[in-house]
Design a protein around this motif. Structure first.
Motif, mmCIF file in Angstrom:
data_model
loop_
_atom_site.group_PDB
_atom_site.id
_atom_site.type_symbol
_atom_site.label_atom_id
_atom_site.label_comp_id
_atom_site.label_asym_id
_atom_site.label_seq_id
_atom_site.Cartn_x
_atom_site.Cartn_y
_atom_site.Cartn_z
ATOM 1 N N ALA A 1 0.816 -1.221 0.000
ATOM 2 C CA ALA A 1 0.000 0.000 0.000
ATOM 3 C C ALA A 1 0.846 1.266 0.000
ATOM 4 O O ALA A 1 0.520 2.255 0.644
ATOM 5 C CB ALA A 1 -0.982 -0.002 1.172
ATOM 6 N N LYS A 2 1.925 1.225 -0.760
ATOM 7 C CA LYS A 2 2.803 2.380 -0.933
ATOM 8 C C LYS A 2 3.141 2.487 -2.423
ATOM 9 O O LYS A 2 3.097 1.511 -3.153
ATOM 10 C CB LYS A 2 4.087 2.216 -0.115
ATOM 11 C CG LYS A 2 3.827 2.128 1.389
ATOM 12 C CD LYS A 2 5.096 1.872 2.151
ATOM 13 C CE LYS A 2 4.809 1.694 3.641
ATOM 14 N NZ LYS A 2 6.053 1.414 4.374
ATOM 15 N N PRO A 3 3.511 3.681 -2.893
ATOM 16 C CA PRO A 3 3.827 3.847 -4.309
ATOM 17 C C PRO A 3 5.321 3.665 -4.604
ATOM 18 O O PRO A 3 6.164 3.861 -3.739
ATOM 19 C CB PRO A 3 3.419 5.293 -4.580
ATOM 20 C CG PRO A 3 3.716 5.988 -3.288
ATOM 21 C CD PRO A 3 3.395 4.979 -2.208
ATOM 22 N N VAL B 1 2.149 -3.066 -4.176
ATOM 23 C CA VAL B 1 2.745 -1.742 -4.331
ATOM 24 C C VAL B 1 2.132 -1.092 -5.576
ATOM 25 O O VAL B 1 1.961 -1.742 -6.600
ATOM 26 C CB VAL B 1 4.285 -1.840 -4.482
ATOM 27 C CG1 VAL B 1 4.902 -0.475 -4.708
ATOM 28 C CG2 VAL B 1 4.887 -2.521 -3.262
ATOM 29 N N VAL B 2 1.813 0.183 -5.482
ATOM 30 C CA VAL B 2 1.253 0.936 -6.607
ATOM 31 C C VAL B 2 2.409 1.506 -7.423
ATOM 32 O O VAL B 2 3.187 2.320 -6.914
ATOM 33 C CB VAL B 2 0.354 2.090 -6.097
ATOM 34 C CG1 VAL B 2 -0.148 2.928 -7.261
ATOM 35 C CG2 VAL B 2 -0.799 1.544 -5.265
ATOM 36 N N SER B 3 2.534 1.068 -8.679
ATOM 37 C CA SER B 3 3.620 1.615 -9.506
ATOM 38 C C SER B 3 3.107 2.797 -10.317
ATOM 39 O O SER B 3 1.980 2.791 -10.821
ATOM 40 C CB SER B 3 4.223 0.542 -10.417
ATOM 41 O OG SER B 3 3.324 0.164 -11.425
ATOM 42 N N LEU B 4 3.935 3.823 -10.386
ATOM 43 C CA LEU B 4 3.580 5.030 -11.129
ATOM 44 C C LEU B 4 3.738 4.792 -12.623
ATOM 45 O O LEU B 4 4.661 4.105 -13.054
ATOM 46 C CB LEU B 4 4.475 6.194 -10.704
ATOM 47 C CG LEU B 4 4.473 6.536 -9.219
ATOM 48 C CD1 LEU B 4 5.391 7.719 -8.960
ATOM 49 C CD2 LEU B 4 3.074 6.818 -8.727
ATOM 50 N N ARG B 5 2.865 5.379 -13.381
ATOM 51 C CA ARG B 5 2.929 5.242 -14.832
ATOM 52 C C ARG B 5 4.156 5.937 -15.405
ATOM 53 O O ARG B 5 4.873 5.405 -16.220
ATOM 54 C CB ARG B 5 1.662 5.822 -15.467
ATOM 55 C CG ARG B 5 1.673 5.700 -16.975
ATOM 56 C CD ARG B 5 0.621 6.609 -17.615
ATOM 57 N NE ARG B 5 0.763 6.615 -19.043
ATOM 58 C CZ ARG B 5 1.659 7.354 -19.702
ATOM 59 N NH1 ARG B 5 2.499 8.119 -19.056
ATOM 60 N NH2 ARG B 5 1.728 7.313 -21.007
ATOM 61 N N VAL C 1 6.599 -7.580 -10.308
ATOM 62 C CA VAL C 1 7.064 -8.002 -8.982
ATOM 63 C C VAL C 1 6.411 -7.152 -7.900
ATOM 64 O O VAL C 1 5.888 -7.668 -6.901
ATOM 65 C CB VAL C 1 8.610 -7.924 -8.896
ATOM 66 C CG1 VAL C 1 9.094 -8.166 -7.476
ATOM 67 C CG2 VAL C 1 9.241 -8.922 -9.860
ATOM 68 N N PHE C 2 6.417 -5.837 -8.081
ATOM 69 C CA PHE C 2 5.833 -4.960 -7.072
ATOM 70 C C PHE C 2 4.312 -5.113 -6.978
ATOM 71 O O PHE C 2 3.742 -4.974 -5.902
ATOM 72 C CB PHE C 2 6.231 -3.501 -7.312
ATOM 73 C CG PHE C 2 7.591 -3.174 -6.773
ATOM 74 C CD1 PHE C 2 7.858 -3.258 -5.418
ATOM 75 C CD2 PHE C 2 8.611 -2.778 -7.621
ATOM 76 C CE1 PHE C 2 9.110 -2.956 -4.909
ATOM 77 C CE2 PHE C 2 9.878 -2.469 -7.122
ATOM 78 C CZ PHE C 2 10.126 -2.567 -5.760
#
Length: 189
Positions: free
Chosen positions: A102-104, A132-136, A126-127
């Motif tokens: 729950a973190k970016p 985990v929230v990956s940024l575009r 993997v994230f």
């Protein structure tokens, strides 16, 4: 203030990763809303590939987990090796479990023609498994050797500095929103 862990994946002390890392840390220093914990994998004790006994994570994993747990978000600076990311980064990611959730995460990548984007695409998978929230938006250096002068400064700073600002703005939004969410309602995996 947000606590951001910047993970420098290359273990080569004097390689391009150090140059990219210095440049990116200059970008974060311009922001009054961030504090940064630099986790340089070349200088960070990582757990052994196989623990001494089943379930024993070791001191290295506990220390890394504490640093990841303290962060509100992450930026991974990674090279691309053989169409993938470095083994030390995989070891570091796998040594920590619930602290990622729950973190970016944002990415700065570098390499040859692809600029490290193939490594980033694998890291997104993997994230995602770790919640985990990956940024575009990412920052990538294609044919990276030609992007920095002898002093380690970008030869065309406007584009990369602008890309870093966009990513950091997004990271700040997501980190703030997810921190507020975790505070109001703990994240359950």
């Amino acid at each position: 203030m947000l606590d951001i862990a910047v993970i420098i994946a290359s273990t080569r002390e004097d390689g391009l990763g150090a140059t990219v890392g210095r440049w990116f840390l200059e970008q974060t220093a311009r922001r009054a809303d961030l504090t940064v914990d630099v986790i340089a994998l070349g200088r960070t004790a990582l757990p052994p590939l196989q623990p001494a006994r089943s379930g024993d994570t070791g001191d290295e994993a506990r220390e890394l987990a504490a640093r990841i747990g303290a962060a509100d978000g992450f930026v991974v600076i990674t090279p691309e090796y053989n169409h993938a990311y470095p083994a030390a980064l995989k070891l570091a990611i796998d040594a920590v479990r619930h602290e990622w959730a729950a973190k970016p995460v944002g990415f700065v990548s570098y390499g040859g023609r692809s600029g490290g984007l193939r490594a980033v695409e694998q890291l997104r998978l993997v994230f995602a498994e770790l919640h985990v929230v990956s940024l575009r938006d990412t920052v990538s250096f294609h044919q990276a050797d030609g992007h920095f002068d002898a002093a380690g400064r970008p030869v065309e700073p406007d584009g990369v500095n602008g890309a870093a600002k966009v990513m950091l703005d997004q990271l700040t939004w997501w980190a703030t929103t997810l921190r507020e969410g975790r505070t109001a309602r703990p994240y359950v995996r």
